[in-house]
Design a protein around this motif. Structure first.
Motif, short mmCIF file in Angstrom:
data_model
loop_
_atom_site.label_atom_id
_atom_site.label_comp_id
_atom_site.label_asym_id
_atom_site.label_seq_id
_atom_site.Cartn_x
_atom_site.Cartn_y
_atom_site.Cartn_z
N SER A 31 -38.45 -28.49 -52.56
CA SER A 31 -39.78 -28.14 -53.06
C SER A 31 -40.80 -28.43 -51.96
O SER A 31 -40.52 -29.17 -51.02
CB SER A 31 -40.11 -28.94 -54.32
OG SER A 31 -40.26 -30.32 -53.99
N ARG A 32 -41.99 -27.87 -52.07
CA ARG A 32 -43.00 -28.08 -51.04
C ARG A 32 -43.33 -29.58 -50.91
O ARG A 32 -43.39 -30.12 -49.79
CB ARG A 32 -44.26 -27.28 -51.37
CG ARG A 32 -45.47 -27.59 -50.48
CD ARG A 32 -45.15 -27.50 -49.00
NE ARG A 32 -44.71 -26.18 -48.61
CZ ARG A 32 -44.14 -25.90 -47.44
NH1 ARG A 32 -43.88 -26.90 -46.59
NH2 ARG A 32 -43.78 -24.67 -47.15
N ASN A 33 -43.53 -30.27 -52.02
CA ASN A 33 -43.86 -31.69 -51.96
C ASN A 33 -42.73 -32.51 -51.33
O ASN A 33 -42.97 -33.41 -50.53
CB ASN A 33 -44.16 -32.23 -53.36
CG ASN A 33 -45.50 -31.74 -53.89
OD1 ASN A 33 -46.35 -31.31 -53.12
ND2 ASN A 33 -45.68 -31.82 -55.20
N ALA A 34 -41.49 -32.19 -51.70
CA ALA A 34 -40.35 -32.93 -51.17
C ALA A 34 -40.19 -32.68 -49.67
O ALA A 34 -39.87 -33.59 -48.90
CB ALA A 34 -39.08 -32.56 -51.91
N ALA A 35 -40.39 -31.44 -49.24
CA ALA A 35 -40.31 -31.12 -47.82
C ALA A 35 -41.36 -31.88 -47.03
O ALA A 35 -41.10 -32.38 -45.93
CB ALA A 35 -40.46 -29.62 -47.61
N ASP A 36 -42.55 -32.01 -47.59
CA ASP A 36 -43.61 -32.78 -46.93
C ASP A 36 -43.23 -34.25 -46.86
O ASP A 36 -43.50 -34.93 -45.85
CB ASP A 36 -44.93 -32.61 -47.67
CG ASP A 36 -45.52 -31.21 -47.53
OD1 ASP A 36 -45.07 -30.48 -46.61
OD2 ASP A 36 -46.39 -30.85 -48.34
N ALA A 39 -40.75 -34.70 -44.04
CA ALA A 39 -41.08 -33.83 -42.91
C ALA A 39 -40.56 -34.38 -41.59
O ALA A 39 -40.05 -33.63 -40.74
CB ALA A 39 -42.60 -33.61 -42.84
N GLU A 40 -40.70 -35.69 -41.38
CA GLU A 40 -40.27 -36.29 -40.12
C GLU A 40 -38.76 -36.17 -39.93
O GLU A 40 -38.28 -35.78 -38.85
CB GLU A 40 -40.69 -37.76 -40.08
CG GLU A 40 -40.37 -38.46 -38.77
CD GLU A 40 -40.88 -39.88 -38.75
OE1 GLU A 40 -40.38 -40.67 -37.91
OE2 GLU A 40 -41.77 -40.22 -39.55
N GLU A 41 -37.99 -36.47 -40.99
CA GLU A 41 -36.54 -36.40 -40.90
C GLU A 41 -36.07 -34.95 -40.71
O GLU A 41 -35.13 -34.68 -39.96
CB GLU A 41 -35.89 -36.99 -42.15
CG GLU A 41 -36.04 -38.50 -42.29
CD GLU A 41 -37.34 -38.91 -42.96
OE1 GLU A 41 -38.25 -38.05 -43.11
OE2 GLU A 41 -37.45 -40.09 -43.33
N ILE A 42 -36.72 -34.03 -41.41
CA ILE A 42 -36.35 -32.61 -41.30
C ILE A 42 -36.63 -32.09 -39.90
O ILE A 42 -35.80 -31.41 -39.29
CB ILE A 42 -37.11 -31.78 -42.37
CG1 ILE A 42 -36.63 -32.17 -43.78
CG2 ILE A 42 -36.90 -30.30 -42.13
CD1 ILE A 42 -37.47 -31.60 -44.90
N ALA A 43 -37.81 -32.44 -39.37
CA ALA A 43 -38.17 -31.99 -38.02
C ALA A 43 -37.22 -32.55 -36.98
O ALA A 43 -36.85 -31.87 -36.02
CB ALA A 43 -39.61 -32.38 -37.72
N GLU A 48 -35.11 -25.78 -40.76
CA GLU A 48 -36.16 -25.03 -41.44
C GLU A 48 -35.78 -24.97 -42.92
O GLU A 48 -34.91 -24.20 -43.32
CB GLU A 48 -36.30 -23.63 -40.87
CG GLU A 48 -37.50 -22.86 -41.40
CD GLU A 48 -38.83 -23.47 -40.98
OE1 GLU A 48 -39.76 -23.47 -41.80
OE2 GLU A 48 -38.92 -23.93 -39.83
N PRO A 49 -36.41 -25.80 -43.77
CA PRO A 49 -36.00 -25.81 -45.18
C PRO A 49 -36.38 -24.53 -45.90
O PRO A 49 -37.39 -23.89 -45.57
CB PRO A 49 -36.75 -27.01 -45.75
CG PRO A 49 -37.96 -27.15 -44.88
CD PRO A 49 -37.51 -26.74 -43.50
N GLU A 50 -35.56 -24.18 -46.88
CA GLU A 50 -35.91 -23.09 -47.78
C GLU A 50 -36.76 -23.69 -48.90
O GLU A 50 -36.27 -24.52 -49.68
CB GLU A 50 -34.66 -22.44 -48.35
CG GLU A 50 -34.95 -21.32 -49.34
CD GLU A 50 -33.69 -20.76 -49.99
OE1 GLU A 50 -33.84 -20.01 -50.98
OE2 GLU A 50 -32.58 -21.08 -49.53
N ILE A 51 -38.02 -23.31 -48.96
CA ILE A 51 -38.93 -23.86 -49.96
C ILE A 51 -38.69 -23.15 -51.29
O ILE A 51 -38.78 -21.91 -51.37
CB ILE A 51 -40.40 -23.72 -49.52
CG1 ILE A 51 -40.62 -24.40 -48.16
CG2 ILE A 51 -41.32 -24.32 -50.58
CD1 ILE A 51 -40.29 -25.87 -48.13
N VAL A 52 -38.37 -23.93 -52.31
CA VAL A 52 -38.07 -23.37 -53.63
C VAL A 52 -38.82 -24.15 -54.71
O VAL A 52 -39.25 -25.29 -54.49
CB VAL A 52 -36.55 -23.42 -53.92
CG1 VAL A 52 -35.77 -22.58 -52.90
CG2 VAL A 52 -36.04 -24.86 -53.94
N HIS A 53 -38.95 -23.54 -55.85
CA HIS A 53 -39.50 -24.23 -57.01
C HIS A 53 -38.43 -25.19 -57.54
O HIS A 53 -37.22 -24.87 -57.51
CB HIS A 53 -39.89 -23.24 -58.10
CG HIS A 53 -40.71 -23.83 -59.19
ND1 HIS A 53 -40.14 -24.53 -60.25
CD2 HIS A 53 -42.06 -23.87 -59.39
CE1 HIS A 53 -41.10 -24.95 -61.06
NE2 HIS A 53 -42.28 -24.57 -60.56
#
Length: 241
Positions: A31-36, A39-43, A48-53
């Protein structure tokens, strides 16, 4: 035949998988909030995460899964054989503990006490699963999880490497804190209800109990593991001057 991908969800399991360089990650849905939030670990992984509901993850995992807006698919981790583990420290062995929630919680305690490895039999133990990963709260990324065909033979092998083997049983005559438990040592935990099988008991060097003071003389196996590891950690501390 290739192994199925590991399905890992929840903030802590996903964060630790992202930080694990041994993890080959195929996809990340968030989700957008979870990706934020991660963010540091993902980067750091260049993903590139797939943003989903979150409802998309509900449908994939079931509404009971506490996914916290995060799901990754990854290649299974290669786990060592018994002869490949560090021959120092503490090993935890499970005698037919089958509940993935309990095994996940045990892995978490193992990570907290820097356990060398968790050992279980190939049969009568849970597979690596999303439920186990979630219950372990990221600890699966840090603790080697060794599967063996025969527990008694695995105990004999560890003895050959210099380990002292302690079985845990609420009816044992000696308290765990009263015996020589200096590493290398292995603690063997039995299934809830059944406890240690007779062959397992006979193969241990010594069977010990936790020093309970109250009217209840037993704990859930994952709680008993945590208390036993704390007791063993005291045995490994240098004496105060």
């Amino acid at each position: 035949m290739s192994e199925p991908n590991d399905i890992i969800y929840g903030v802590h399991p996903v964060a630790e998988a992202l930080k694990n360089p041994r993890r080959k990650i195929y996809s990340l849905k968030a989700s957008r909030n979870a990706a934020d939030r991660l963010a540091e670990e993902i980067a750091a992984r260049g993903l590139e995460p797939e943003i989903v509901h979150p409802n998309v993850l509900d449908r994939r995992l079931g509404e009971e899964a506490v996914h916290q807006g995060l799901l990754i698919e990854a290649a299974p981790l290669r786990q060592p054989h018994l002869d490949e583990i560090d021959r120092r420290g503490i090993v935890v062995m499970l005698d037919q503990v089958t509940d993935p929630h309990n095994v996940g919680a045990i892995l978490r305690s193992c990570a907290a006490f820097n356990v060398t490895a968790l050992v279980a039999t190939t049969r009568h133990s849970p597979e690596a699963s999303a439920v186990l990963f979630k219950s372990a709260s990221g600890a699966y990324e840090h603790v080697p999880f060794v599967k063996v065909t025969n527990l008694a033979r695995a105990i004999a092998e560890l003895k050959g490497y210099g380990f002292r083997i302690l079985g845990l049983d609420s009816e044992a005559p000696e308290d765990i804190g009263a015996v020589d438990a200096a590493p290398p040592v292995a603690i063997v935990l039995g299934a809830e209800g059944k406890g240690l099988r007779q062959l397992t008991r006979d193969t241990c060097d010594l069977v010990v109990k936790l020093p309970f003071q109250g009217p209840i003389r037993s704990l859930n196996v994952s709680n008993a593991c945590a208390v036993a590891l704390y007791a063993l950690s005291l045995a490994d501390r240098p004496a105060r001057p």
